[in-house]
Design a protein around this motif. Structure first.
Motif, PDB file in Angstrom:
ATOM      1  N   LYS A   4     -33.617  22.432 -25.008  1.00 55.71           N
ATOM      2  CA  LYS A   4     -32.253  21.896 -25.108  1.00 55.71           C
ATOM      3  C   LYS A   4     -31.602  22.279 -26.439  1.00 55.71           C
ATOM      4  N   ALA A   5     -32.420  22.474 -27.484  1.00 53.26           N
ATOM      5  CA  ALA A   5     -31.861  22.969 -28.744  1.00 53.26           C
ATOM      6  C   ALA A   5     -31.195  24.328 -28.534  1.00 53.26           C
ATOM      7  N   GLN A   6     -31.856  25.194 -27.769  1.00 50.14           N
ATOM      8  CA  GLN A   6     -31.258  26.497 -27.484  1.00 50.14           C
ATOM      9  C   GLN A   6     -29.965  26.355 -26.701  1.00 50.14           C
ATOM     10  N   SER A   7     -29.916  25.427 -25.765  1.00 53.46           N
ATOM     11  CA  SER A   7     -28.690  25.201 -24.990  1.00 53.46           C
ATOM     12  C   SER A   7     -27.548  24.751 -25.887  1.00 53.46           C
ATOM     13  N   VAL A   8     -27.834  23.868 -26.850  1.00 49.64           N
ATOM     14  CA  VAL A   8     -26.793  23.400 -27.762  1.00 49.64           C
ATOM     15  C   VAL A   8     -26.304  24.550 -28.642  1.00 49.64           C
ATOM     16  N   VAL A   9     -27.224  25.369 -29.135  1.00 46.27           N
ATOM     17  CA  VAL A   9     -26.824  26.525 -29.945  1.00 46.27           C
ATOM     18  C   VAL A   9     -25.931  27.457 -29.130  1.00 46.27           C
ATOM     19  N   ASP A  10     -26.292  27.703 -27.879  1.00 44.41           N
ATOM     20  CA  ASP A  10     -25.482  28.580 -27.027  1.00 44.41           C
ATOM     21  C   ASP A  10     -24.078  28.010 -26.826  1.00 44.41           C
ATOM     22  N   ASN A  11     -23.987  26.710 -26.576  1.00 46.87           N
ATOM     23  CA  ASN A  11     -22.678  26.076 -26.421  1.00 46.87           C
ATOM     24  C   ASN A  11     -21.851  26.196 -27.696  1.00 46.87           C
ATOM     25  N   THR A  12     -22.494  25.977 -28.828  1.00 44.11           N
ATOM     26  CA  THR A  12     -21.785  26.034 -30.107  1.00 44.11           C
ATOM     27  C   THR A  12     -21.286  27.435 -30.395  1.00 44.11           C
ATOM     28  N   ARG A  13     -22.059  28.426 -30.037  1.00 47.58           N
ATOM     29  CA  ARG A  13     -21.603  29.809 -30.213  1.00 47.58           C
ATOM     30  C   ARG A  13     -20.329  30.057 -29.401  1.00 47.58           C
ATOM     31  N   ALA A  62     -13.602  23.998 -25.157  1.00 44.37           N
ATOM     32  CA  ALA A  62     -14.340  23.664 -26.374  1.00 44.37           C
ATOM     33  C   ALA A  62     -14.657  22.176 -26.416  1.00 44.37           C
ATOM     34  N   CYS A  63     -13.684  21.342 -26.037  1.00 44.61           N
ATOM     35  CA  CYS A  63     -13.900  19.899 -26.023  1.00 44.61           C
ATOM     36  C   CYS A  63     -15.007  19.521 -25.031  1.00 44.61           C
ATOM     37  N   ALA A  64     -15.022  20.187 -23.864  1.00 46.39           N
ATOM     38  CA  ALA A  64     -16.059  19.911 -22.864  1.00 46.39           C
ATOM     39  C   ALA A  64     -17.436  20.278 -23.393  1.00 46.39           C
ATOM     40  N   LEU A  65     -17.536  21.400 -24.106  1.00 50.18           N
ATOM     41  CA  LEU A  65     -18.829  21.827 -24.645  1.00 50.18           C
ATOM     42  C   LEU A  65     -19.300  20.905 -25.760  1.00 50.18           C
ATOM     43  N   VAL A  66     -18.354  20.389 -26.559  1.00 50.29           N
ATOM     44  CA  VAL A  66     -18.727  19.400 -27.574  1.00 50.29           C
ATOM     45  C   VAL A  66     -19.327  18.169 -26.902  1.00 50.29           C
ATOM     46  N   GLY A  67     -18.706  17.728 -25.808  1.00 52.74           N
ATOM     47  CA  GLY A  67     -19.242  16.586 -25.076  1.00 52.74           C
ATOM     48  C   GLY A  67     -20.617  16.866 -24.495  1.00 52.74           C
ATOM     49  N   GLN A  68     -20.793  18.065 -23.954  1.00 49.74           N
ATOM     50  CA  GLN A  68     -22.110  18.413 -23.410  1.00 49.74           C
ATOM     51  C   GLN A  68     -23.152  18.465 -24.521  1.00 49.74           C
ATOM     52  N   ASN A  69     -22.776  19.011 -25.662  1.00 53.85           N
ATOM     53  CA  ASN A  69     -23.706  19.032 -26.796  1.00 53.85           C
ATOM     54  C   ASN A  69     -24.104  17.624 -27.215  1.00 53.85           C
ATOM     55  N   ARG A  70     -23.147  16.721 -27.194  1.00 52.65           N
ATOM     56  CA  ARG A  70     -23.446  15.342 -27.587  1.00 52.65           C
ATOM     57  C   ARG A  70     -24.499  14.745 -26.653  1.00 52.65           C
ATOM     58  N   ARG A  71     -24.377  15.030 -25.379  1.00 44.52           N
ATOM     59  CA  ARG A  71     -25.364  14.521 -24.422  1.00 44.52           C
ATOM     60  C   ARG A  71     -26.723  15.187 -24.624  1.00 44.52           C
ATOM     61  N   ALA A  73     -26.827  21.924 -34.599  1.00 42.06           N
ATOM     62  CA  ALA A  73     -25.942  22.833 -33.881  1.00 42.06           C
ATOM     63  C   ALA A  73     -24.754  22.079 -33.286  1.00 42.06           C
ATOM     64  N   ALA A  74     -25.002  20.880 -32.772  1.00 38.91           N
ATOM     65  CA  ALA A  74     -23.914  20.091 -32.194  1.00 38.91           C
ATOM     66  C   ALA A  74     -22.877  19.732 -33.243  1.00 38.91           C
ATOM     67  N   SER A  75     -23.318  19.450 -34.469  1.00 37.79           N
ATOM     68  CA  SER A  75     -22.353  19.116 -35.519  1.00 37.79           C
ATOM     69  C   SER A  75     -21.494  20.317 -35.883  1.00 37.79           C
ATOM     70  N   LEU A  76     -22.065  21.519 -35.851  1.00 39.56           N
ATOM     71  CA  LEU A  76     -21.271  22.735 -36.081  1.00 39.56           C
ATOM     72  C   LEU A  76     -20.206  22.901 -35.004  1.00 39.56           C
ATOM     73  N   GLY A  77     -20.596  22.664 -33.744  1.00 38.21           N
ATOM     74  CA  GLY A  77     -19.638  22.790 -32.645  1.00 38.21           C
ATOM     75  C   GLY A  77     -18.544  21.752 -32.723  1.00 38.21           C
ATOM     76  N   ALA A  78     -18.893  20.529 -33.130  1.00 37.97           N
ATOM     77  CA  ALA A  78     -17.901  19.456 -33.184  1.00 37.97           C
ATOM     78  C   ALA A  78     -16.819  19.747 -34.215  1.00 37.97           C
ATOM     79  N   VAL A  79     -17.220  20.202 -35.400  1.00 38.23           N
ATOM     80  CA  VAL A  79     -16.206  20.461 -36.426  1.00 38.23           C
ATOM     81  C   VAL A  79     -15.422  21.737 -36.110  1.00 38.23           C
ATOM     82  N   ALA A  80     -16.053  22.697 -35.442  1.00 39.00           N
ATOM     83  CA  ALA A  80     -15.330  23.909 -35.042  1.00 39.00           C
ATOM     84  C   ALA A  80     -14.228  23.579 -34.034  1.00 39.00           C
TER      85      ALA A  80
END
Length: 499
Positions: free
Chosen positions: A427-436, A389-398, A346-353
């Motif tokens: 935390k997987a659910q949190s990353v998916v939510d951020n990516t959405r 979006a950049c902040a959420l990518v960073g949070q996903n990375r963590r 999910a984090a990789s989807l958010g990063a490229v988006a």
């Protein structure tokens, strides 16, 4: 109002999709006669073991670091009850209704396998609470893999605490009475069976995987629309080239992007204009495709988990002789690893988006007005939305750091390696939510770009369809209200609508 939900008869183990359906409260659950027979047979075997002198973990011994301490027959019921109170140590915000229902469904599924030894009374009470939508309040934090969350569910079965019902908070004992049950008096081993196992991580994992699947399919659609409005080079999806990469996910995404961008006059007019696009555009099949492949493995492991016992000890009848196997079946190493993988995917989807979003708003590379404002003189447009979006990518990375490697030592060195399956699922659910949310910002930006550039007539029909769907939710952004409102609206829409 009459209950129009269909009843799902639990005979064979549940599937991840069925766990999702139960979590959404769209079906009721009941046990088949075969499942009830399995439960009764295991309970008969357990009762035979109670009469013997062989030390059996959690039956006539203490638990965890007290596993070598023998418990008399008179103390076994007391041990069961005390386990519930001592293990109910959850902290933090409560899980939501869907998460709670998913966990309860997976617990019932585990008992229905017929190896725990519990009486039918236990799944029957869980079924009654689940089907009446009377839900225990489960703190979200405090688990290193299992035990804690199920303990808070078990308290409701003995009439302790309060439940969230359709009419509000009610005492658990009163709700049980309304449903025709007295508070449970747990017998030998039942306290341990109520808290043990991977029902929590499995239920949460099924929800995270379903959310990832929906988000991934939206990501494919949104990426195709961004590619369309950016005038990308369609050779990136040429089937002759795509076939050189044998990963099925990448080939699937290439084919899907070809279909989603078919008929775009805007793309056709720009073919050959560049040697190649930036990676965030031309590598969509490779990045999104890897997530499709990962998701297939995640869903397969979840299905295996739903078919597996995770209680300890397991009660098995071998040649008409009941035996107890005190093994490590509650260690969800595979489950923890795939939930870590779900977070990474999910984090990789958010990063490229976020990178695609930047190419739309960044004046150094965008073909559109800088930052997509409604008024280039006073408006900042989507400048600061890209910050979000950049902040959420960073949070996903963590958050994508692996929980399965956290380890830890508990229970006086008896449990000296921990895999943290439940935290991994949360935390997987949190990353998916951020990516959405990141995808929602990208989607809003591409619709804004379509309006600013007047691109709609030249775009692919599927891009036009997506634009129309978004504009039915939010209008062109005039910067006359907080953009956060539009982001929240589209994020919710992506989470509740099938792509």
């Amino acid at each position: 109002m009459p209950d129009t939900r269909q009843t799902l008869l639990l005979d064979a183990p549940l599937t991840p999709q069925q766990v999702w359906d139960i979590a959404q409260n769209t079906v009721k659950l009941d046990l088949s006669s075969a499942a009830r027979l399995r439960i009764r047979h295991a309970n008969t075997s357990l009762r035979q073991l109670i009469e013997g002198d062989t030390p059996i973990y959690g039956l006539n011994t203490g638990v965890g670091g007290l596993s070598e301490q023998r418990i008399s027959a008179a103390q076994q019921a007391e041990l069961s009850k005390k386990i519930l109170f001592s293990h109910a140590v959850g902290v933090g915000r409560p899980l939501d209704a869907a998460q709670t229902r998913a966990i309860m469904a997976c617990a019932i599924n585990s008992y229905a396998l017929g190896y725990t030894g519990v009486r039918e009374d236990i799944p029957d009470r869980l079924l009654a609470l689940l089907n009446s939508n009377s839900l225990p309040i489960i703190p979200s934090e405090g688990s290193v893999g299992y035990l804690v969350h199920m303990a808070h569910i078990a308290l409701a079965l003995i009439g302790h605490g309060t439940l969230q019902t359709p009419t509000g908070l009610e005492p658990a004992a009163l709700v049980l009475q309304k449903l025709g049950f007295a508070p449970l008096q747990p017998e030998a081993k039942e306290g341990l069976a109520l808290v043990n196992g991977l029902a929590c991580a499995t239920g949460l994992g099924c929800l995270s995987a379903h959310s990832l699947s929906t988000t991934l399919h939206w990501a494919d659609r949104i990426a195709a629309a961004t590619f369309d409005i950016m005038g990308g080079q369609s050779r990136a999806f040429d089937p002759r080239s795509a076939a050189l990469r044998t990963m099925p996910g990448g080939q699937h995404v290439s084919a899907r992007l070809r279909a989603l961008t078919q008929g775009s006059a805007h793309l056709a007019a720009r073919q050959g204009g560049r040697t190649q696009d930036a990676l965030s555009l031309r590598a969509v099949p490779h990045i999104h495709g890897s997530v499709h492949d990962a998701l297939e493995g995640i869903e397969r492991t979840l299905a295996q988990e739903l078919n597996s016992l995770s209680d300890n000890p397991a009660i098995i009848n071998i040649d008409n002789q009941p035996q107890a196997f005190s093994q490590a079946h509650a260690v969800g190493a595979s489950l923890a690893r795939i939930m870590d993988e779900a977070a990474l995917a999910a984090a990789s989807l958010g990063a490229v988006a976020e990178r695609r979003l930047d190419r739309m708003v960044n004046p150094l590379v965008s073909p559109f007005p800088a930052f997509l404002p409604s008024d280039s003189g006073t408006g900042s447009g989507f400048m600061i939305a890209q910050y979000t979006a950049c902040a959420l990518v960073g949070q996903n990375r963590r958050l994508a750091a692996p929980a399965s490697l956290d380890g830890g030592i508990t229970s006086g060195l008896q449990e000296d390696i921990l895999v943290h399956a439940t935290p991994a699922a949360l935390k997987a659910q949190s990353v998916v939510d951020n990516t959405r949310t990141i995808l929602a910002i990208e989607l809003l930006a591409l619709c804004q770009a379509i309006d600013l550039a007047g691109l709609y007539p030249d775009l692919a029909p599927k891009t036009q369809e997506l634009y129309t769907q978004v504009r039915a939710q939010v209008s062109y952004y005039q910067e006359d209200h907080p953009l956060a409102d539009d982001i929240a609206t589209i994020t919710h829409w992506l989470g509740t609508t099938q792509p």
